[in-house]
Every structure is written in structure tokens, then in C-alpha cells.
Design an enzyme around this catalytic site. Structure first.
Site, PDB file in Angstrom:
ATOM      1  N   LYS A 126      29.467 -81.300 -71.559  1.00 15.27           N
ATOM      2  CA  LYS A 126      29.721 -81.305 -73.000  1.00 15.27           C
ATOM      3  C   LYS A 126      30.713 -82.417 -73.305  1.00 15.27           C
ATOM      4  O   LYS A 126      31.897 -82.298 -73.017  1.00 15.27           O
ATOM      5  CB  LYS A 126      30.309 -79.976 -73.472  1.00 15.27           C
ATOM      6  CG  LYS A 126      30.385 -79.876 -75.012  1.00 15.27           C
ATOM      7  CD  LYS A 126      31.420 -78.875 -75.496  1.00 15.27           C
ATOM      8  CE  LYS A 126      32.771 -79.498 -75.689  1.00 15.27           C
ATOM      9  NZ  LYS A 126      32.806 -80.518 -76.793  1.00 15.27           N
ATOM     10  N   GLU A 174      42.144 -81.771 -65.534  1.00 17.98           N
ATOM     11  CA  GLU A 174      42.932 -82.989 -65.710  1.00 17.98           C
ATOM     12  C   GLU A 174      43.460 -82.935 -67.128  1.00 17.98           C
ATOM     13  O   GLU A 174      42.712 -83.108 -68.088  1.00 17.98           O
ATOM     14  CB  GLU A 174      42.059 -84.224 -65.473  1.00 17.98           C
ATOM     15  CG  GLU A 174      42.867 -85.482 -65.167  1.00 17.98           C
ATOM     16  CD  GLU A 174      43.232 -86.271 -66.402  1.00 17.98           C
ATOM     17  OE1 GLU A 174      44.276 -85.941 -67.022  1.00 17.98           O
ATOM     18  OE2 GLU A 174      42.506 -87.201 -66.753  1.00 17.98           O
ATOM     19  N   CYS A 228      46.255 -90.381 -71.161  1.00 13.32           N
ATOM     20  CA  CYS A 228      47.185 -89.398 -70.597  1.00 13.32           C
ATOM     21  C   CYS A 228      48.112 -90.002 -69.544  1.00 13.32           C
ATOM     22  O   CYS A 228      49.096 -89.370 -69.160  1.00 13.32           O
ATOM     23  CB  CYS A 228      46.422 -88.203 -70.016  1.00 13.32           C
ATOM     24  SG  CYS A 228      45.071 -88.673 -68.940  1.00 13.32           S
ATOM     25  N   GLU A 272      53.473 -84.619 -75.604  1.00 16.24           N
ATOM     26  CA  GLU A 272      52.496 -85.703 -75.587  1.00 16.24           C
ATOM     27  C   GLU A 272      52.133 -86.107 -77.015  1.00 16.24           C
ATOM     28  O   GLU A 272      51.594 -85.314 -77.783  1.00 16.24           O
ATOM     29  CB  GLU A 272      51.245 -85.265 -74.823  1.00 16.24           C
ATOM     30  CG  GLU A 272      50.282 -86.393 -74.560  1.00 16.24           C
ATOM     31  CD  GLU A 272      49.150 -86.003 -73.625  1.00 16.24           C
ATOM     32  OE1 GLU A 272      48.715 -86.854 -72.841  1.00 16.24           O
ATOM     33  OE2 GLU A 272      48.708 -84.836 -73.689  1.00 16.24           O
TER      34      GLU A 272
END
Length: 481
Positions: free
Chosen positions: A158, A233, A267, A362
Site C-alpha cells: 500500500k 522504519e 527521516c 520530528e
């Protein structure tokens, strides 16, 4: 009727394509097809699986301009990045796993027991459910699909519904390369619907997810109902540690490149620079000057350095972080202005507190925060003072400092005197809240296999010495019931 979804060019707001979104029933059908196809694909020789991946690499390379243009169109990333990073990296990954399919090894056979020979088999898991993010749609699809298929698994993937086009194109290339029907299926759907159904589906043997830490926890919880293997991850907050003996010019250029790659929507991007005080002011000045030269604009223009972010909504989110940081006492040395649609000016902040939101959370945008430190102990401690542990870099000419930083900074990858480069032969993945498991490299291939111990008796004796731990009588003697 399926929901129609507009895939939009974030730089212009124009609709690129309408797609029908999948739902839970489509997940059932795709997983059923994958389960039916998986045994046949698993029985194909490693050489044949590798040949399919090699053909995929060739076809991707031949169509690199089409893939690069589509990636930029759906993501808003600069065409130069798509052409020189995203697509070539995916081609190389396909070629690597085409070769790696023939190199999967188990432990050497041996007699670890006097009466037996033991060996290790690595076998495919079955069906892998993969959920990929929007920041590197083609790269991340490849990172998930290539090793899983090389190991002999079937895959249902997906992609993010806002950036699905190059993943669909990749599946078309696989079909042309000879991959059997059902072995790879792309489902375009919303995370709470298709992603959740995939992660919790009883027909899935492994779930591989790349995305935020918060959603990663939800995926792990859904997968635990199996239980099934999980590869995560997740987010990052990469420290960029500059010691006082570093090459200042190299560090400044490295910080700008590391912070701005893909508009900071990476990231592993450099987000927190810790600079030893003797270099701190010059580092800040150098980064501010270099950021002033960065060209923000049309992603399709090869001269553009930073394109749009993924959406105007995301640009507002990034600006919210910067606004709150300034309100809390930080100072914007460059940028920090309100977004223009999905475009956001590269921003340099100083004066933030270590425990502030802008340092700890983040942001996922072109924002770099710079903080000073005094001695090596403090620099490494500050680098580790976050819940994340995906990537980091250390800048120094001293081999002992470099060695210490590589040992003591808690991250899945530590670069020395560089930040960002990745290669197919080496693993990518984090620790702590950045997840677990590896992408790329032979370590990734192993993620998609199960280990089986095969133990063969080699003496031919009917009666084994260990039997006496269960019964001691001769075969001809009368037992005691």
C-alpha cells in the site's frame, strides 16, 4: 462505488490523476491472490527470481526519465533529486537484490552432536504486507518489494494514497519483467482502511511499515494479533555533531545539504546541529550565508534546489513548529516566514532549548536548529538526548574522536564527515523510537526469511543413547504398564 481520489501536484495544486481507492474487501482479495501465488514463487529457483529483478533494473533504467518526472509531479521534489537520487538508487537496489537472491546463506553444515549433522535453511515467510510513505514513494517501494521478492515471498503493498503513481508504474514494470500474477499487488487506499486491514489480516505473515512513530505503534499493535513479524522504519531526529577540529567548510556544506534534502522531508535529514563553541558562531554564519543562496521554486526546473513540500497543509504544520520555537525564545537566522502554498523557505534557528519541541520532535521540513556544546562528553550526550535513533553524523579530523562518536552515538547509522549517503550494500534502519529491522543490504534480505534448523541422524542406529533418559528397558523385556 469506490471512493475517487485526486492525486495532486503539490507545487501547483493541479490534479494529476484520479484513482479509485481500495477498501477492506480489496485487501481480502489481494491477500488471497498472494497466498495462492506465494508457493509457486517460493519454488522458483533463486537464479530465476534474480533474473526477474535484473530485468526490472534494466526496464527502470530505460524509463528513468518517465519515473523521475512522475515522482516530481506527485511529490513536489526537485527534478534533479528525482533524476540523480531517487530513480538511480532504485535501479541500483533492484540490481543488487537481483544478485542477492542467489547469495542467501545459512549456517554451514556441521556435526554439533556426535550422531547428527545440522544445517540451516532460510525460507520465505509467505505473504508480506508493506506500507510505504509519501516522501520517497519509488525508493521506499523498492526497499520493501525487492528483498521480499528476492527471498521468495509474495507482496501486497500500500503506497501513500497521495503519492501512488510510481509504485503503480513499478508494478507494471514487474509484470513486464515476467513476475507471475498475484505475486505483487498494489493497493491504493487510506491508511486507516487499507493499511489497518493489511496490518491485521490473518493471511499476512509479515508487516513492513515506514512512516511516523505514532502510526508505527498502531501497525505493531494490529500485527501483534497474529502474531506476525513486523519491520518498522520510523521517525528520526538526526544529530549533526561538529567538533572543534572539524573542516568548517565541509561541515557547513554538509549541514545545508543534509538538512534540505527532499525539502527536509527525510527521516535521516540533519535536523539538530551541535557545534563545539570555538566553531559555533562561524558555523551559524556559514550556514546562514549558504541558505541564502538556495533556490526555491518550480520542482520541474533543473536549477531548483528546494521544491514544494508535500502539501500546503504540511507546510503550515512545519511553520507551526517554527512559530512556536520563536515564541519560546529561539531566533530565526534565516527563513521562518509564512509558507507560500506548499512552499516553505529553508529555516535556520538558534537559541532553542534542548528540551524544546523544535529540538525533540520530528518537524519533517527544511528546518535546522543549531546549538552549542563545550566538551566531547556534552556533545555526544546531547546527540543522544532524544527518543529517536535512526541516523547521525560526526565531523572531526581526529580518528579517535570519530571512533568514539561512531561507538557512542545511539543510532542505526553514524556518518563520519558526511551526512545522508546510502548504498545498496549497507543496511538502513534505526533503534529506539526509530523502529527496528533493516532496509537494503543482505541484512534486509534476511528480514524476509525464516530460519529453519534441519537435523539429520547420521549413524543409522535404531537405539540412541539419549533414549535412556525416557526409558531404560530392553525391547524384549516386559514393561510395567
Amino acid at each position: 462505488m469506490p471512493e475517487r481520489f485526486p492525486v495532486t501536484n503539490p507545487a501547483t495544486g493541479e490534479v494529476v490523476r484520479h484513482l479509485d481507492l481500495a477498501d477492506a474487501s480489496d485487501v481480502d482479495a489481494a491477500v488471497g491472490a498472494a497466498r495462492a501465488a506465494a508457493p509457486g514463487w517460493a519454488s522458483v529457483s533463486p537464479a530465476e527470481r534474480g533474473a526477474v529483478l535484473a530485468r526490472v533494473a534494466t526496464l527502470l533504467d530505460e524509463r528513468s526519465e518517465d519515473f523521475a518526472g512522475t515522482e516530481t509531479l506527485q511529490c513536489g521534489k526537485p527534478i534533479r533529486l528525482s533524476r540523480e537520487f531517487d530513480v538511480p538508487g532504485t535501479v541500483d537496489n533492484a540490481a543488487f537484490f537481483g544478485a542477492a537472491a542467489r547469495m542467501l546463506e545459512g549456517k554451514a553444515s556441521g556435526e554439533y552432536s556426535p550422531e547428527h549433522t545440522s544445517s540451516i535453511r532460510r525460507e520465505p515467510l509467505g505473504v508480506v504486507g508493506s506500507i510505504a510513505p509519501w516522501n520517497y514513494p519509488l525508493n521506499m517501494a523498492g526497499w520493501k518489494v525487492f528483498p521480499a521478492l528476492a527471498a521468495g515471498n509474495a507482496v501486497v503493498i500500500k503506497p501513500a494514497e497521495i503519492t501512488p503513481l510510481t509504485t503503480i508504474m513499478l508494478a507494471e514494470v514487474f509484470a513486464e519483467a515476467g513476475l507471475p500474477d498475484g505475486v505483487l499487488t498494489v493497493l491504493v487506499g487510506r491508511g486507516p482502511v487499507v493499511g489497518a486491514a493489511l496490518a491485521g489480516h490473518p493471511g499476512i505473515d509479515m508487516v513492513s511499515f515506514t512512516g511516523s512513530t505514532a502510526v508505527g505503534r498502531q501497525v505493531a499493535e494490529l500485527a501483534a494479533s497474529g502474531p506476525r513479524r513486523v519491520h518498522l522504519e520510523l521517525g528520526g531526529k538526526a544529530p549533526f555533531v561538529v567538533f572543534d577540529d572539524a573542516d568548517l567548510e565541509a561541515a557547513v556544506h554538509g549541514a545545508v545539504a543534509g538538512a534540505l534534502i527532499n525539502g527536509g522531508q527525510d527521516c535521516t535529514a540533519a535536523t539538530r546541529a551541535y557545534v563545539q563553541r570555538p566553531l559555533y558562531e562561524r558555523f551559524v554564519e556559514g550556514v546562514a550565508d549558504l541558505l541564502g543562496q538556495v533556490r526555491v521554486g518550480d520542482p520541474s526546473d533543473p536549477a531548483t534546489d528546494v521544491g514544494s513540500l508535500i502539501s500546503a497543509t504540511h507546510a503550515e504544520r512545519v511553520h507551526g513548529f517554527v512559530t512556536r520555537a520563536v515564541q519560546a525564545g529561539a531566533k530565526a537566522m534565516r527563513g521562518g516566514t509564512a509558507p507560500d502554498g506548499a512552499f516553505y523557505r529553508p529555516t535556520l534557528l538558534v537559541g532553542a532549548a534542548q528540551q524544546s519541541e523544535i529540538v525533540q520532535d520530528e518537524v519533517f521540513g527544511p528546518v535546522l536548529v543549531v546549538l552549542p556544546f563545550d566538551d566531547d562528553d556534552e556533545g555526544i550526550a546531547l546527540a543522544n538526548d532524544t527518543r529517536f535513533g535512526l541516523a547521525a553524523s560526526a565531523w572531526t579530523r581526529d580518528v579517535y574522536r570519530a571512533g568514539r562518536a561512531s561507538r557512542e552515538i545511539a543510532a542505526g547509522c553514524v556518518w563520519i564527515n558526511d551526512h545522508i549517503p546510502i548504498i545498496s550494500e549497507m543496511p538502513h534502519g534505526g533503534i529506539k523510537a526509530s523502529g527496528y529491522g533493516k532496509d537494503m543490504s543482505m541484512y534486509s534480505l534476511e528480514e524476509y526469511t525464516s530460519v529453519k534448523h534441519v537435523m539429520s541422524e547420521i549413524t543409522g542406529k535404531a537405539r540412541k543413547d539419549w533414549h535412556r533418559t525416557v526409558f531404560t528397558g530392553d525391547r524384549g523385556e516386559q514393561g510395567n504398564g
